[in-house]
Write a protein that holds these residues in place. Structure first.
Motif, PDB file in Angstrom:
ATOM      1  N   GLU A 152       0.852  -1.196   0.000  1.00  0.00           N
ATOM      2  CA  GLU A 152       0.000   0.000   0.000  1.00  0.00           C
ATOM      3  C   GLU A 152       0.884   1.241   0.000  1.00  0.00           C
ATOM      4  N   VAL A 153       0.556   2.195  -0.848  1.00  0.00           N
ATOM      5  CA  VAL A 153       1.354   3.415  -0.959  1.00  0.00           C
ATOM      6  C   VAL A 153       1.110   4.282   0.277  1.00  0.00           C
ATOM      7  N   THR A 154       2.192   4.517   1.033  1.00  0.00           N
ATOM      8  CA  THR A 154       2.096   5.387   2.216  1.00  0.00           C
ATOM      9  C   THR A 154       2.708   6.754   1.953  1.00  0.00           C
ATOM     10  N   GLU A 155       3.562   6.823   0.920  1.00  0.00           N
ATOM     11  CA  GLU A 155       4.224   8.093   0.599  1.00  0.00           C
ATOM     12  C   GLU A 155       4.456   8.155  -0.900  1.00  0.00           C
ATOM     13  N   LEU A 156       4.258   9.342  -1.466  1.00  0.00           N
ATOM     14  CA  LEU A 156       4.483   9.534  -2.900  1.00  0.00           C
ATOM     15  C   LEU A 156       5.016  10.950  -3.083  1.00  0.00           C
ATOM     16  N   THR A 157       6.355  11.062  -3.079  1.00  0.00           N
ATOM     17  CA  THR A 157       6.985  12.386  -3.091  1.00  0.00           C
ATOM     18  C   THR A 157       7.932  12.504  -4.270  1.00  0.00           C
ATOM     19  N   SER A 173      13.653  14.608 -10.716  1.00  0.00           N
ATOM     20  CA  SER A 173      14.901  13.830 -10.753  1.00  0.00           C
ATOM     21  C   SER A 173      14.664  12.397 -10.297  1.00  0.00           C
ATOM     22  N   HIS A 174      13.799  12.198  -9.309  1.00  0.00           N
ATOM     23  CA  HIS A 174      13.430  10.864  -8.835  1.00  0.00           C
ATOM     24  C   HIS A 174      12.155  10.992  -8.006  1.00  0.00           C
ATOM     25  N   VAL A 175      11.598   9.874  -7.615  1.00  0.00           N
ATOM     26  CA  VAL A 175      10.381   9.886  -6.811  1.00  0.00           C
ATOM     27  C   VAL A 175      10.555   8.910  -5.655  1.00  0.00           C
ATOM     28  N   ILE A 176      10.150   9.351  -4.465  1.00  0.00           N
ATOM     29  CA  ILE A 176      10.223   8.514  -3.264  1.00  0.00           C
ATOM     30  C   ILE A 176       8.846   7.889  -3.060  1.00  0.00           C
ATOM     31  N   VAL A 177       8.780   6.559  -3.039  1.00  0.00           N
ATOM     32  CA  VAL A 177       7.528   5.828  -2.844  1.00  0.00           C
ATOM     33  C   VAL A 177       7.661   4.955  -1.608  1.00  0.00           C
ATOM     34  N   GLY A 178       6.758   5.118  -0.677  1.00  0.00           N
ATOM     35  CA  GLY A 178       6.723   4.265   0.506  1.00  0.00           C
ATOM     36  C   GLY A 178       5.670   3.188   0.359  1.00  0.00           C
ATOM     37  N   GLY A 184       5.783  -5.363   6.996  1.00  0.00           N
ATOM     38  CA  GLY A 184       6.675  -4.232   7.215  1.00  0.00           C
ATOM     39  C   GLY A 184       6.501  -3.167   6.156  1.00  0.00           C
ATOM     40  N   THR A 185       7.416  -2.164   6.195  1.00  0.00           N
ATOM     41  CA  THR A 185       7.378  -1.058   5.234  1.00  0.00           C
ATOM     42  C   THR A 185       8.746  -0.912   4.583  1.00  0.00           C
ATOM     43  N   LYS A 186       8.745  -0.236   3.433  1.00  0.00           N
ATOM     44  CA  LYS A 186       9.999  -0.008   2.718  1.00  0.00           C
ATOM     45  C   LYS A 186       9.843   1.248   1.881  1.00  0.00           C
ATOM     46  N   GLN A 187      10.933   2.028   1.778  1.00  0.00           N
ATOM     47  CA  GLN A 187      10.952   3.204   0.921  1.00  0.00           C
ATOM     48  C   GLN A 187      11.745   2.901  -0.338  1.00  0.00           C
ATOM     49  N   LEU A 188      11.206   3.319  -1.490  1.00  0.00           N
ATOM     50  CA  LEU A 188      11.862   3.082  -2.771  1.00  0.00           C
ATOM     51  C   LEU A 188      12.198   4.417  -3.422  1.00  0.00           C
ATOM     52  N   ARG A 189      13.384   4.492  -4.006  1.00  0.00           N
ATOM     53  CA  ARG A 189      13.795   5.675  -4.777  1.00  0.00           C
ATOM     54  C   ARG A 189      13.750   5.262  -6.244  1.00  0.00           C
ATOM     55  N   LEU A 190      12.750   5.767  -6.960  1.00  0.00           N
ATOM     56  CA  LEU A 190      12.461   5.278  -8.309  1.00  0.00           C
ATOM     57  C   LEU A 190      12.799   6.311  -9.375  1.00  0.00           C
ATOM     58  N   GLU A 196       6.153   8.784 -14.223  1.00  0.00           N
ATOM     59  CA  GLU A 196       5.195   9.018 -15.308  1.00  0.00           C
ATOM     60  C   GLU A 196       4.163   7.896 -15.363  1.00  0.00           C
ATOM     61  N   ALA A 197       4.629   6.647 -15.165  1.00  0.00           N
ATOM     62  CA  ALA A 197       3.695   5.520 -15.157  1.00  0.00           C
ATOM     63  C   ALA A 197       2.738   5.609 -13.964  1.00  0.00           C
ATOM     64  N   ILE A 198       3.235   6.099 -12.824  1.00  0.00           N
ATOM     65  CA  ILE A 198       2.386   6.270 -11.638  1.00  0.00           C
ATOM     66  C   ILE A 198       1.298   7.300 -11.911  1.00  0.00           C
ATOM     67  N   LEU A 199       1.670   8.399 -12.554  1.00  0.00           N
ATOM     68  CA  LEU A 199       0.679   9.416 -12.899  1.00  0.00           C
ATOM     69  C   LEU A 199      -0.347   8.877 -13.899  1.00  0.00           C
ATOM     70  N   LYS A 200       0.145   8.063 -14.842  1.00  0.00           N
ATOM     71  CA  LYS A 200      -0.757   7.498 -15.859  1.00  0.00           C
ATOM     72  C   LYS A 200      -1.779   6.566 -15.218  1.00  0.00           C
ATOM     73  N   GLU A 201      -1.362   5.794 -14.221  1.00  0.00           N
ATOM     74  CA  GLU A 201      -2.268   4.881 -13.519  1.00  0.00           C
ATOM     75  C   GLU A 201      -3.137   5.601 -12.490  1.00  0.00           C
ATOM     76  N   LYS A 202      -2.892   6.914 -12.295  1.00  0.00           N
ATOM     77  CA  LYS A 202      -3.652   7.732 -11.334  1.00  0.00           C
ATOM     78  C   LYS A 202      -3.552   7.162  -9.919  1.00  0.00           C
ATOM     79  N   ILE A 203      -2.319   6.840  -9.527  1.00  0.00           N
ATOM     80  CA  ILE A 203      -2.069   6.241  -8.210  1.00  0.00           C
ATOM     81  C   ILE A 203      -1.928   7.349  -7.178  1.00  0.00           C
TER      82      ILE A 203
END
Length: 477
Positions: A152-157, A173-178, A184-190, A196-203
């Protein structure tokens, strides 16, 4: 016949073609009932014996047991490259047996039905139609293990940086997704392309997603059920919080056929300009696949199989009215049966001794050349007696939701024994319409009698040819 309206205010006769009054349920969606909707399988017991009326099948005990043996051979991969020939009079259940075999094999095994006359296409060669059907009956089960991040997305920065090409504006430059799971939880630097794909999926925050590590593909599964509200109607699909770790390995299974791979590789991908689009629209709908392309596809498939990534699943080709094929098709059929990747072939015909199409002097049993006939296991279908016809009619009436009055089943079974079972089954729906026009919700014996006045069965029509009032070759008597 005098069918009166259901309303008490009028007693005028209703014509045959009168439309019934619209009912309150006329707007409800009705599913189409096919001629073999009642067939669910061969109806065999655990020891391979045919039940009297199992899985929608009535009678045909020997034929069903023989097809059961063929199903076991297909499942054990010992029938590839062979052929089963179903012979019998029209309306004795040859097509039903082939469909029952496909039900027994399961929906994961490809089943490709065709009619013998389909090969005479104006777009592609006869042999190409046969080869295409054979390729569509050979499945490829691809097993792929992918590394994914799911939760589950907890952060989208999105992190912005100065655009090096311009002094004005900024770029991502990049996007931080929690991501959060039960464990557990994990932070990803994508990468920004994934943003762009996240915006396209309207997440948005609160959505359950998964990201493929290798390709960067992003898929929105649904909204986390923690955000589910108490509204009666919801536009969202709520899914539970994923279990396990955020980073996991997932095995995906995809089923395709060799025909799908051939078609995908045979269709050239043009450019995006208007001329390429117009050219693709003008082209014919069917593309002929070359033998060279099929050999290349086979080579790639063999590589996948050797690596253990894919598994070949031989299916079933069913050719109805096989006597419509000509001598060239039969010769090519022999070659297809001998190929390394050949499916199970089921043929059906209602001919006795007949001239092989495409020849002038070759008469062969069932209209099939002797060399191909020698490769076949032949199963004969039997006719139906009055009791069996009655059971089939009752079964079809249940499937179609029709009610039969007293004596109707015996009368229709009698008509089926005199004419044919197909004629008996064809009487059901028109008789139900007639009963509805008369204000009844069940079919009565007089409805069947009226149907016999309106329609003829094949045998009666054949005996009328040449008689008074008949028609024969353009000559009226």
């Amino acid at each position: 016949m005098k069918a009166t309206s259901a309303t008490p205010s009028t007693s005028a006769p209703v014509a045959h073609n009168a439309l019934p009054p619209p009912s309150a349920t006329s707007n409800a969606r009705s599913s189409r009932i096919a001629p073999h909707s009642h067939i669910k399988g061969l109806g065999l017991t655990s020891d391979g014996l045919a039940a009297p009326d199992g899985a929608g099948f009535i009678g045909q005990t020997n034929a069903r047991e023989a097809c059961g043996v063929v199903v076991d051979l297909v499942k054990s991969r010992k029938f590839s490259g062979r052929a089963l020939l179903l012979v019998g009079a029209p309306g004795t259940g040859k097509t039903a047996l082939a469909l029952a075999v496909s039900h027994e094999l399961g929906n994961k095994v490809p089943f490709c039905p065709m009619v013998g006359s389909e090969v005479y296409s104006t777009e592609v060669k006869k042999t190409e139609v046969l080869a295409e059907s054979f390729r569509r009956a050979i499945g490829l089960r691809i097993k792929e293990t992918k590394e994914v991040y799911e939760g589950e997305v907890t952060e989208l920065t999105p992190a912005e940086a100065e655009n090096p090409l311009s002094g004005y504006g900024k770029t991502v430059s990049h996007v931080i997704v929690g991501l959060k799971t039960v464990k557990g939880t994990k932070q990803l630097r994508l990468d920004p392309t994934i943003y762009e794909a996240i915006l396209k999926e309207k997440i948005v925050v609160g959505d359950v997603i998964y990201v493929e590590a290798n390709t960067g593909a992003v898929k929105r599964v649904g909204r986390s059920d923690a955000y589910a509200s108490s509204y009666d109607l919801e536009s969202e699909t709520y899914v539970p919080l994923p279990k396990g770790d955020v980073h996991k390995r997932k095995e995906l299974v995809q089923d395709v056929t060799l025909g799908d791979l051939d078609a995908a590789n045979a269709r050239p991908q043009g450019g995006q300009d208007i001329m390429s689009v117009m050219g693709s629209l003008v082209k014919s709908g069917r593309t002929e696949v070359t033998d060279k392309l099929r050999r290349e596809v086979n080579k790639v498939v063999k590589g996948y199989v050797d690596q253990g990534v894919a598994e070949v699943v031989p299916g079933v080709v069913f050719i109805d009215e096989v006597h419509m094929l000509d001598i060239e098709c039969f010769t090519y059929l022999n070659a297809l049966l001998e190929s390394p990747m050949a499916p199970t072939v089921i043929l059906a015909t209602n001919r006795g001794n007949a001239l092989v199409r495409g020849t002038t002097d070759v008469v062969s049993p069932h209209g099939v050349p002797v060399d191909l006939l020698d490769r076949c296991l032949i199963v004969k279908t039997d006719g139906y007696n009055r009791e069996q016809i009655g059971k089939v009619v009752q079964l079809r009436a249940n499937v179609e939701g029709l009610k039969l009055g007293p004596g109707v089943l015996e009368r229709i079974a009698e008509e089926g024994e005199r004419g044919s079972m197909r004629y008996a089954l064809q009487l059901l729906t028109p008789a139900s319409i007639l009963a509805g026009l008369s204000g009844r919700n069940q079919i009565e014996v007089e409805d069947i009698g009226e149907m016999n006045e309106l329609f003829l069965d094949a045998k009666t029509s054949a005996t009328n040819i040449g008689a008074d009032g008949g028609f024969d070759g353009g000559k009226m008597w």
